[in-house]
Design an enzyme around this catalytic site. Structure first.
Site, short mmCIF file in Angstrom:
data_model
loop_
_atom_site.label_atom_id
_atom_site.label_comp_id
_atom_site.label_asym_id
_atom_site.label_seq_id
_atom_site.Cartn_x
_atom_site.Cartn_y
_atom_site.Cartn_z
N ARG A 107 -43.63 -82.61 -55.27
CA ARG A 107 -44.20 -83.66 -56.13
C ARG A 107 -43.30 -84.87 -55.97
O ARG A 107 -42.09 -84.80 -56.26
CB ARG A 107 -44.25 -83.22 -57.59
CG ARG A 107 -44.48 -84.37 -58.54
CD ARG A 107 -44.82 -83.94 -59.93
NE ARG A 107 -46.17 -83.40 -59.98
CZ ARG A 107 -46.87 -83.23 -61.11
NH1 ARG A 107 -46.35 -83.54 -62.28
NH2 ARG A 107 -48.09 -82.74 -61.07
N HIS A 134 -53.79 -86.21 -55.92
CA HIS A 134 -53.37 -84.99 -56.62
C HIS A 134 -54.36 -83.87 -56.23
O HIS A 134 -55.16 -83.42 -57.07
CB HIS A 134 -53.37 -85.24 -58.12
CG HIS A 134 -52.63 -84.21 -58.92
ND1 HIS A 134 -51.98 -83.13 -58.36
CD2 HIS A 134 -52.46 -84.08 -60.28
CE1 HIS A 134 -51.43 -82.39 -59.32
NE2 HIS A 134 -51.71 -82.95 -60.49
N GLN A 137 -54.83 -80.39 -58.24
CA GLN A 137 -55.53 -80.51 -59.51
C GLN A 137 -57.04 -80.43 -59.30
O GLN A 137 -57.76 -79.74 -60.02
CB GLN A 137 -55.18 -81.86 -60.17
CG GLN A 137 -55.89 -82.10 -61.48
CD GLN A 137 -55.47 -81.10 -62.55
OE1 GLN A 137 -54.30 -80.97 -62.82
NE2 GLN A 137 -56.43 -80.40 -63.15
N ASP A 225 -58.29 -89.48 -67.68
CA ASP A 225 -56.86 -89.20 -67.51
C ASP A 225 -56.08 -90.22 -68.33
O ASP A 225 -56.67 -91.18 -68.85
CB ASP A 225 -56.50 -89.29 -66.01
CG ASP A 225 -55.14 -88.68 -65.69
OD1 ASP A 225 -54.50 -88.10 -66.60
OD2 ASP A 225 -54.70 -88.79 -64.54
N CYS A 266 -56.91 -83.56 -66.76
CA CYS A 266 -55.92 -82.73 -66.05
C CYS A 266 -54.70 -82.42 -66.91
O CYS A 266 -53.94 -81.50 -66.58
CB CYS A 266 -55.50 -83.42 -64.75
SG CYS A 266 -54.60 -84.94 -64.99
N ARG A 294 -55.22 -74.00 -62.32
CA ARG A 294 -54.19 -74.49 -61.40
C ARG A 294 -53.51 -73.29 -60.74
O ARG A 294 -53.25 -73.27 -59.53
CB ARG A 294 -53.13 -75.32 -62.16
CG ARG A 294 -53.62 -76.64 -62.71
CD ARG A 294 -53.96 -77.62 -61.61
NE ARG A 294 -52.85 -77.87 -60.72
CZ ARG A 294 -51.86 -78.76 -60.95
NH1 ARG A 294 -51.89 -79.48 -62.05
NH2 ARG A 294 -50.88 -78.94 -60.07
#
Ligand code: CP
Length: 308
Positions: A107, A134, A137, A225, A266, A294
């Protein structure tokens, strides 16, 4: 060796295999989330490095648990504590880690860091989020949608808010999985057009609609988000809130989507900012299934990367 860098870089048939593997591995656990190893331990004798240059709860814990459930071992590394955070190059870091571990998840901030790591590593690299995308996700989100509503192909997904890195991976997925995508948000926070044009080129009907109520018509899935992402300066907070207030996902806005529309986020969320608690905890919401998935989706991604 397969890197998992972005959804648009993985063949649709391979993406389908990953989703199917995730689903069958989840089913094989027969509802057990904890306290059980997978029967065939596909990651036995494998060591996975998990590098974090940004904070994380879900990505960190779900990768760590996923590797352990599959019989492997993890090493969670913070960028700051590694020489990477003190001037060592990405290329040298990649070459060195490749002599120790079997798989690297990172990440990071810049997409270039991920790409360079993948270029110089002799082991697979997984994108655990960059400022641009991402993908893990969205693999979890596809799995979640299909568990609840069947194939996502041909469905309408509406994104309300900031055209950020999570939206970008939704746009990649729209092209690869064959669903339609509407972005609704202020022009100043539009996604990069590259993501939109790529999805359109693959046949997805990607629409930009400023009016959130119009955008919701016929929505099978509504997604939002946080209004200020990890890589956004905190000084932008007040301006962004003013720009995005009209795009909050609340009961009134959800009422314009299909009656059986799902709601996803998310996480982490700022409750009652981008979405109300009534929606997050309401009948449309599948946010905690998303979080759980996930784990299952990434286990399948790791198996695909390692060919095990
Ligand atoms: N959604 C997500 O990536 O969560 P974390 O930042 O907690 O990993």
């Amino acid at each position: 060796m397969n890197h998992f860098l972005d959804i648009n870089k993985t063949d649709p048939a391979e993406l389908r295999k990953i989703i199917d593997t995730a689903r069958s591995m989840k089913e094989a656990r027969n509802g057990y989330l904890r306290g059980k190893h997978d029967d065939d331990l596909p990651l036995k004798d494998h060591i996975v490095a998990l590098i974090f240059e940004k904070p994380s709860t879900r990505t960190r814990v779900s990768f760590d648990v996923g590797v352990r459930q599959m019989g492997g071992q993890t090493m969670v590394l913070s960028g700051k504590e590694m020489q990477l955070g003190h001037g060592e190059t990405i290329a040298d870091t990649a070459r060195v880690l490749s002599r120790y571990v079997d798989l690297i998840m990172i990440r990071t901030f810049e997409e270039q860091t991920l790409l360079e790591l993948a270029e110089y590593a002799d082991v697979p690299v997984i994108n655990g989020l960059t400022d641009r995308t991402h993908p893990c996700q969205i693999m979890a989100d596809i799995l979640t949608f299909e568990e609840h509503r069947g194939p996502i192909a041909g469905k309408k997904v509406v994104w309300s808010g900031d055209g950020n890195n999570v939206f970008a991976s939704f746009a990649h997925a729209a092209g690869q999985f064959g669903f339609d995508l509407t972005f609704t948000g202020p022009e100043s926070l539009d996604p990069e057009m590259e993501f939109v044009t790529q999805a359109r080129a693959k046949g997805s009907n990607v629409v930009i609609e400023r009016d959130p109520v119009k955008a919701m018509q016929g929505a099978d899935l509504v997604v939002t988000d946080t209004w200020v992402s990890m890589h956004d300066p905190q000084s932008a907070r007040e301006r962004r809130h003013n720009q995005l207030r009209g795009y909050q996902v609340n009961d009134e806005l959800m009422s314009h989507a299909k009656p059986d529309a799902l709601f996803m986020h998310c996480l982490p969320a700022h409750r009652d900012e981008e979405a109300t608690s009534a929606v997050m905890d309401g009948p449309h919401s599948v946010i905690f299934d998303e979080a759980e998935n996930r784990l299952h989706a990434q286990k399948a991604v790791m198996r695909w990367c390692l060919g095990v």
